[in-house]
Design a protein around this motif. Sequence first.
Motif, PDB file in Angstrom:
ATOM      1  N   PRO A   6       0.811  -1.084   0.172  1.00  0.00           N
ATOM      2  CA  PRO A   6      -0.170  -0.042   0.035  1.00  0.00           C
ATOM      3  C   PRO A   6       0.923   1.348  -0.028  1.00  0.00           C
ATOM      4  N   ARG A   7       0.480   2.312  -0.789  1.00  0.00           N
ATOM      5  CA  ARG A   7       1.233   3.500  -0.815  1.00  0.00           C
ATOM      6  C   ARG A   7       1.761   4.034   0.621  1.00  0.00           C
ATOM      7  N   SER A   8       0.908   4.041   1.632  1.00  0.00           N
ATOM      8  CA  SER A   8       1.244   4.550   2.763  1.00  0.00           C
ATOM      9  C   SER A   8       2.103   3.995   3.528  1.00  0.00           C
ATOM     10  N   VAL A   9       2.085   2.441   3.439  1.00  0.00           N
ATOM     11  CA  VAL A   9       3.220   1.798   3.998  1.00  0.00           C
ATOM     12  C   VAL A   9       4.410   1.830   3.356  1.00  0.00           C
ATOM     13  N   LEU A  10       4.549   2.033   2.050  1.00  0.00           N
ATOM     14  CA  LEU A  10       5.789   2.043   1.077  1.00  0.00           C
ATOM     15  C   LEU A  10       6.262   3.431   1.628  1.00  0.00           C
ATOM     16  N   ILE A  11       5.804   4.444   1.477  1.00  0.00           N
ATOM     17  CA  ILE A  11       5.992   5.889   2.160  1.00  0.00           C
ATOM     18  C   ILE A  11       6.787   5.865   3.476  1.00  0.00           C
ATOM     19  N   SER A  12       6.089   5.041   4.437  1.00  0.00           N
ATOM     20  CA  SER A  12       6.587   5.029   5.786  1.00  0.00           C
ATOM     21  C   SER A  12       7.884   4.261   5.839  1.00  0.00           C
ATOM     22  N   ARG A  13       7.885   3.021   5.240  1.00  0.00           N
ATOM     23  CA  ARG A  13       9.395   2.234   4.909  1.00  0.00           C
ATOM     24  C   ARG A  13      10.314   3.065   4.425  1.00  0.00           C
ATOM     25  N   ALA A  14      10.001   3.811   3.360  1.00  0.00           N
ATOM     26  CA  ALA A  14      11.288   4.328   2.539  1.00  0.00           C
ATOM     27  C   ALA A  14      11.821   5.610   3.584  1.00  0.00           C
ATOM     28  N   SER A  15      10.613   6.310   4.007  1.00  0.00           N
ATOM     29  CA  SER A  15      11.034   7.544   4.878  1.00  0.00           C
ATOM     30  C   SER A  15      11.997   7.238   6.030  1.00  0.00           C
ATOM     31  N   GLU A  16      11.627   5.950   6.690  1.00  0.00           N
ATOM     32  CA  GLU A  16      12.624   5.451   7.859  1.00  0.00           C
ATOM     33  C   GLU A  16      13.861   5.073   7.108  1.00  0.00           C
ATOM     34  N   LEU A  17      13.978   4.472   6.209  1.00  0.00           N
ATOM     35  CA  LEU A  17      15.286   4.170   5.547  1.00  0.00           C
ATOM     36  C   LEU A  17      16.069   5.076   5.500  1.00  0.00           C
ATOM     37  N   LEU A  18      15.552   6.363   4.673  1.00  0.00           N
ATOM     38  CA  LEU A  18      16.404   7.500   4.256  1.00  0.00           C
ATOM     39  C   LEU A  18      16.433   8.292   5.427  1.00  0.00           C
ATOM     40  N   ARG A  19      15.668   8.306   6.501  1.00  0.00           N
ATOM     41  CA  ARG A  19      15.920   9.224   7.385  1.00  0.00           C
ATOM     42  C   ARG A  19      15.581  10.631   6.888  1.00  0.00           C
ATOM     43  N   LEU A  20      14.683  10.543   5.850  1.00  0.00           N
ATOM     44  CA  LEU A  20      14.158  12.045   5.446  1.00  0.00           C
ATOM     45  C   LEU A  20      12.432  12.104   5.815  1.00  0.00           C
ATOM     46  N   PRO A  21      11.931  13.531   5.613  1.00  0.00           N
ATOM     47  CA  PRO A  21      10.615  13.837   5.594  1.00  0.00           C
ATOM     48  C   PRO A  21       9.826  12.798   4.485  1.00  0.00           C
ATOM     49  N   VAL A  22       8.810  12.637   4.776  1.00  0.00           N
ATOM     50  CA  VAL A  22       7.661  11.505   3.972  1.00  0.00           C
ATOM     51  C   VAL A  22       7.571  12.294   2.717  1.00  0.00           C
ATOM     52  N   GLN A  23       7.619  13.572   2.557  1.00  0.00           N
ATOM     53  CA  GLN A  23       7.474  14.233   1.223  1.00  0.00           C
ATOM     54  C   GLN A  23       8.425  13.882   0.134  1.00  0.00           C
ATOM     55  N   CYS A  24       9.508  13.594   0.600  1.00  0.00           N
ATOM     56  CA  CYS A  24      10.726  12.992  -0.389  1.00  0.00           C
ATOM     57  C   CYS A  24      10.310  11.680  -0.852  1.00  0.00           C
ATOM     58  N   ALA A  25       9.680  10.765  -0.221  1.00  0.00           N
ATOM     59  CA  ALA A  25       9.175   9.501  -0.558  1.00  0.00           C
ATOM     60  C   ALA A  25       8.101   9.736  -1.609  1.00  0.00           C
ATOM     61  N   GLU A  26       7.184  10.500  -1.111  1.00  0.00           N
ATOM     62  CA  GLU A  26       5.870  10.980  -1.920  1.00  0.00           C
ATOM     63  C   GLU A  26       6.196  11.419  -3.393  1.00  0.00           C
ATOM     64  N   ASN A  27       7.231  12.447  -3.332  1.00  0.00           N
ATOM     65  CA  ASN A  27       7.680  12.910  -4.560  1.00  0.00           C
ATOM     66  C   ASN A  27       8.251  11.750  -5.353  1.00  0.00           C
ATOM     67  N   GLY A  28       9.012  10.849  -4.769  1.00  0.00           N
ATOM     68  CA  GLY A  28       9.939   9.932  -5.330  1.00  0.00           C
ATOM     69  C   GLY A  28       8.973   8.829  -5.952  1.00  0.00           C
ATOM     70  N   ILE A  29       7.939   8.552  -5.530  1.00  0.00           N
ATOM     71  CA  ILE A  29       6.844   7.603  -6.052  1.00  0.00           C
ATOM     72  C   ILE A  29       6.397   8.271  -7.174  1.00  0.00           C
ATOM     73  N   ALA A  30       5.708   9.399  -7.170  1.00  0.00           N
ATOM     74  CA  ALA A  30       4.999  10.313  -8.285  1.00  0.00           C
ATOM     75  C   ALA A  30       6.101  10.274  -9.196  1.00  0.00           C
ATOM     76  N   SER A  31       7.333  10.510  -9.217  1.00  0.00           N
ATOM     77  CA  SER A  31       8.410  10.644 -10.268  1.00  0.00           C
ATOM     78  C   SER A  31       8.302   9.354 -10.938  1.00  0.00           C
ATOM     79  N   MET A  32       8.824   8.324 -10.163  1.00  0.00           N
ATOM     80  CA  MET A  32       8.920   7.004 -10.906  1.00  0.00           C
ATOM     81  C   MET A  32       7.524   6.415 -11.486  1.00  0.00           C
ATOM     82  N   LEU A  33       6.445   6.765 -11.183  1.00  0.00           N
ATOM     83  CA  LEU A  33       5.191   6.615 -11.687  1.00  0.00           C
ATOM     84  C   LEU A  33       5.294   7.150 -13.057  1.00  0.00           C
TER      85      LEU A  33
END
Length: 735
Positions: free
Chosen positions: A239-266
């Motif tokens: 699920p998108r919310s789970v992916l954002i949470s896991r990637a943000s924790e891995l990156l140690r960055l705000p969730v906005q970075c993961a959200e933008n990354g998903i949008a770009s990859m889509l």
Amino acid sequence: MAPSAKSEVSVDGIVERVVYNNAENGYVVFEISPSSGADGIVCTGFVPAISAGENVKITGAYVTHPTYGKQLNVISYKKTLPETETGMRQYLASGVIKGVRERTAAKIVSLFGKETFDIMANHPERLTQIKGISLERALTISAEFHEQSYMREAVIFLQKLGVSNNYALKIYKRYKENTIDKITEDPYALADDIFGVGFKLADDIALRAGASPDSPKRVRAALRHSLNKAASDGHVYLPRSVLISRASELLRLPVQCAENGIASMLIDRELWREDLEGEPAIYLNAFYYAENNVAKRIAELNVKRDWTGGSPEDDGLSECQKQAVNAAMTCGALIITGGPGTGKTTIINTIITMFEREGMTIELAAPTGRAAKRAFETTGREAKTIHRLLEIKRVGDNAFTQSFARNKDNPIESDVIIIDESSMVDILLMNSLVSAIAPGTRVVFVGDVDQLPSVGPGNVLKDMIKSGKLPVAQLNEVFRQARESAIVMNAHRINHVQYPILNDRDKDFFFVNAATVSAAADATLDLVSSRLPRFARCDPMRNIQVLTPMKKSPLGVLELNRALQDRLNPRSKDRRERELKMHIFREGDKVMQTKNNYDAVWRSGETEGMGAFNGDMGVIKDIDDDKITVFFDDGRVMEYDDARLDELELAYAITIHKSQGSEYDVVVIPIFGGAPALMNRNLLYTGVTRAKKLVVMVGSANALRDMVDNARESYRYSALGRRLVKMCELFAGEE
């Protein structure tokens, strides 16, 4: 007196000679002449492309080899080309440059002196001044010289980024002269391109190389890693919310970075999004296409078939079994599922006999080599692994990526395909399988849906059954002969939420109480090493297998393997050994292949082939300086150099997950509590059903009862079931 193995020393000198060189993994034995004037030193370790005549600075630790005596084990090194004419001649004469040996080396250095290396690198046409060197040969010599230079520069570059020599050679062999440019441009590509280099190592390299923490490439790599990690845990998507949470924790960055990354990859079509049950699901493309194609192909196969060959003649079949056989005759796709002792093998044999009587061709296959071997033993007919049935081949230069010669355009040539142990088939392998099944072919999936799902992503067999769109033959009756086995009856009791009957002296199922975890571990060791070999008159190495629910803890794979190795195959001057990270491998050790490697070469008698597969088990027969030789249970012999040792693990104890599709004469299962998500009925049932002759459980009776009561299963994100419903309804509507 030699310093201890932990005491590091540094030595400068010139390489006098290379005693041994493994070009595949860079392991060498060489002798240096120290610049201090001291006696020559024998060095061993991973030093790619070292040659006589080179100047080296070695940092290492002295060790004493039982045969060869005192040696300097290389930890790190730095080397430069020789600067003297003598050193140049010695370097070229060593054979480091193909086509140049002692006489040619002497001629080149005699003519060009200290300009020799400059001529070879920048003016190779001048080498034609030497009789016997054509322009073509001169250019080849120059190319080889540059290759050595590229490797030297790449290894030094990677060492500065904290990369070990072993990984440095793996990286160089993948990228060659482009190594430095590739890593400078996109170090995160390492995680995708090179086995063993995950996101965290690639991230360390990238950050040391100056990558920005919020770099788009870093964010994309973290998202891919999160989805791949989810796949290794069995999920087809997140699920998108789970992916954002896991990637943000891995990156140690705000969730906005993961959200933008998903949008770009889509946008770039690197990911796929689909709304499932009101929440966006994010797929890696391969999994999305696989899930859709499996649903489509099975729906296409799921049609009625004509049958004029009559009914089964065996009066020993139960009514339920006869119905299953008749369904196999008339269905394009059929699932046969049931627990131990319910007659699945009898049905397979009857089906094969009836189809063969009508002149139809049949392929019998299973997901693993051990499962295929079992199918052969129970049917007497050839059984292949699914990989072999599909005629596996490697993709490009990646030994861990596979393709198949059998596909939609070159389907399997068979009227009937029977897949045993179908619960083990993940979504990617199922996609390859159904893509290679020609329209009109009958396919029968046989398996125990109550066992653990596949190690790989998906919940394929269970999803197919739950869809309600495929014919399913559910076998529930346990036959008289099977009822005599406490293993079979207790497996069914566990499956029906009843506690197993323990310690019936005339049966084959026992429980050994232990008051503490350490007592359970000690009891397990005693059972395997002495009590059970005497009681069951069996070989602890060949006939007894410890199956444990977990990897860590005193009852986990890691600790039990160390302890069992010490008991069953202790250190001896007669048994050579090799240490790698947390493991010590010793001649005589029981080991398991833990990764699919489609490039690995094996031999069996006069036959040679390729492919080592996750779950293959064998014994280490020989350890040399540069390789370990393993004899596998199915007769294959395979050699492992140090670069491949991370594909092996000790296998005196394995997880219950890893035991799927296998059977062992005697199974020992230690149990003493754990996470409820892991310690469940499904896991216990799978472990018990791996035993053929005897089950011994060790530990806490309360923990055993808790597992029976615990119906919780690890949830897997998968949409195959709903896709099957839609596809089958679509095809029914078209008809």
